[in-house]
Design a protein around this motif. Sequence first.
Motif, short mmCIF file in Angstrom:
data_model
loop_
_atom_site.label_atom_id
_atom_site.label_comp_id
_atom_site.label_asym_id
_atom_site.label_seq_id
_atom_site.Cartn_x
_atom_site.Cartn_y
_atom_site.Cartn_z
N ALA A 109 12.96 8.74 8.50
CA ALA A 109 12.35 7.58 7.77
C ALA A 109 13.01 7.03 6.42
O ALA A 109 13.51 8.10 5.80
N ARG B 82 9.13 2.03 6.66
CA ARG B 82 8.03 2.76 5.94
C ARG B 82 6.87 1.60 6.06
O ARG B 82 5.73 2.19 5.36
N CYS B 83 6.99 0.69 6.94
CA CYS B 83 5.52 0.04 6.95
C CYS B 83 4.49 0.49 8.02
O CYS B 83 4.99 1.39 8.77
N CYS B 84 3.34 0.06 7.80
CA CYS B 84 2.11 0.56 8.62
C CYS B 84 2.23 -0.21 9.84
O CYS B 84 1.26 -1.29 10.05
N GLU B 85 3.33 0.18 10.81
CA GLU B 85 3.34 -0.70 11.76
C GLU B 85 4.29 0.11 12.85
O GLU B 85 5.49 0.47 12.49
N SER B 86 3.74 0.54 14.10
CA SER B 86 4.62 1.35 14.80
C SER B 86 5.82 0.73 15.31
O SER B 86 6.94 1.09 15.60
N ASP C 285 7.70 -0.91 13.39
CA ASP C 285 8.74 -0.89 12.30
C ASP C 285 9.72 0.22 12.38
O ASP C 285 9.88 1.21 11.76
N TYR D 208 4.95 -7.49 3.28
CA TYR D 208 4.13 -6.73 4.07
C TYR D 208 3.70 -5.50 3.48
O TYR D 208 4.74 -4.88 2.80
N ASN D 209 2.64 -4.89 3.21
CA ASN D 209 2.32 -3.73 2.65
C ASN D 209 2.46 -3.86 1.14
O ASN D 209 2.69 -2.70 0.44
#
Length: 446
Positions: free
Chosen positions: A319, A358-362, A364, A397-398
């Motif tokens: 990550a 590092r976004c809350c999105e698989s 990503d 985003y985020n």
Amino acid sequence: MKLHGTMKINASGHLEIGGCDTTELAERFETPLYVLDEAHFRQNCRNYYRAFTEKHDGIVIYAGKTLLTLAVCHMVAQEGLGLDVVSGGELHTARKACFPMEKVYFHGNNKSAKELQMALDYKVGRFMVDNQYELKLLGRLARESGVTADIILRLTPGVEAHTHEYIKTGQVDSKFGIVIENGQALETVQLALSTEGVRLRGFHCHIGSQIFELESYSHAADVMMRFAAAVHRETGWAPDELNLGGGLGIYYAHGDEPQPVEHYADTAIQAVRSIAAQYGLPAPRLMVEPGRSISGPAGSTLYTVGAVKDIPGIRKYVAVDGGMGDNPRPAMYQSRYEALLANRASEEPQETVSIAGRCCESGDMLIWDIKLPSPQPGDILAVSATGAYNYSMSMNYNRLPRPAMVLVKEGHADIIVARETYDDLLRNDQVPARLQEKQKVVKLAR
Ligand code: LLP
């Protein structure tokens, strides 16, 4: 990773761009960090200027949608290129950078009256008119302002460039431009010729992006010139400008085989000239609007490696501290990128890992299955060819602040876009007065 532009591996085994050690850049400016290689960006502009303008008297218009900042506007103007803008925001940027307005081409499939008026007031060089609604609106606004707007009609030639489905824009079923084959284009030419306040100068088409087949351009030129001949027969008017849009592909990763700009120029110009001669028309002045092939390879992004998660027998996720916020392309188009560890650039790649954002999105994920020398937390990952459609498509985003951008050249690094702060994220937030009343303490029933 292919080394682009001024990239090299220095004596310490670190990646260097524009004479700057990227590990020092990461330390000094923090990560994620966009790095723009000035010499490479300018070289790409010059290649186009030489191939089209010096050799064939063509006009090269840099597509600002790929990467536009004040500093970029300055470089583009200094290299003698025009600028394609598609919104009031891009136009404002050009204006603030004192970009010569006569070299600005205003695109967009739904320009607002306010934007059109702004462009009329600034006296942009050309309005690239996309549809009849815009044509009538622009004509009215120009008449009210007592000026005549030079326009180019954007047409849909029905040529499909062989590239990613989502970024094709030349086919008949498209939100862009006016269709040739069903007669709408001819009707719009007649309307333009009879609309006061506008002066028709030529035609435009854009057949797609990340194109490797140069024949697509000859084919587009053929369709456009054939149409020009039909228009000439019908109305006696012939275009003196033909804009074939942008789209030349670049190297992102293994398998990409970009064509040299000189071949592109020669292919396009030959097609236009020979077809014009065939139809007994004067050859119009050729214009092109490259974006990605100028800014793309000149940009890189530096990230810091954080969590490394091994799922034995399945995959190792590495990550980084950025991702789809600064580069939405892999998530949107499954785009591929290459990368290396900037602080261990001379080590042999030993293991296959996948780079996660590092976004809350698989979805990503920046890169699937790349061979690297066993990344560790704290390593600096450099992703290449991120100059186009990265910063310009970035998002919060985020509530992740957008990265800074530095321009590097001969050992100097200057910030050209400052890193967003948390307060920048709040700049436009407002709290209505009624929410600001003393907050009631709600006692939760136990
Ligand atoms: N001219 C027009 C009218 C365009 O629509 C475009 C790109 C260009 C020029 C510049 O094309 P280039 O030389 O950069 O290929 N966001 C997508 C690409 C969208 C293309 C939009 N139009 C991506 O990231 O791949």
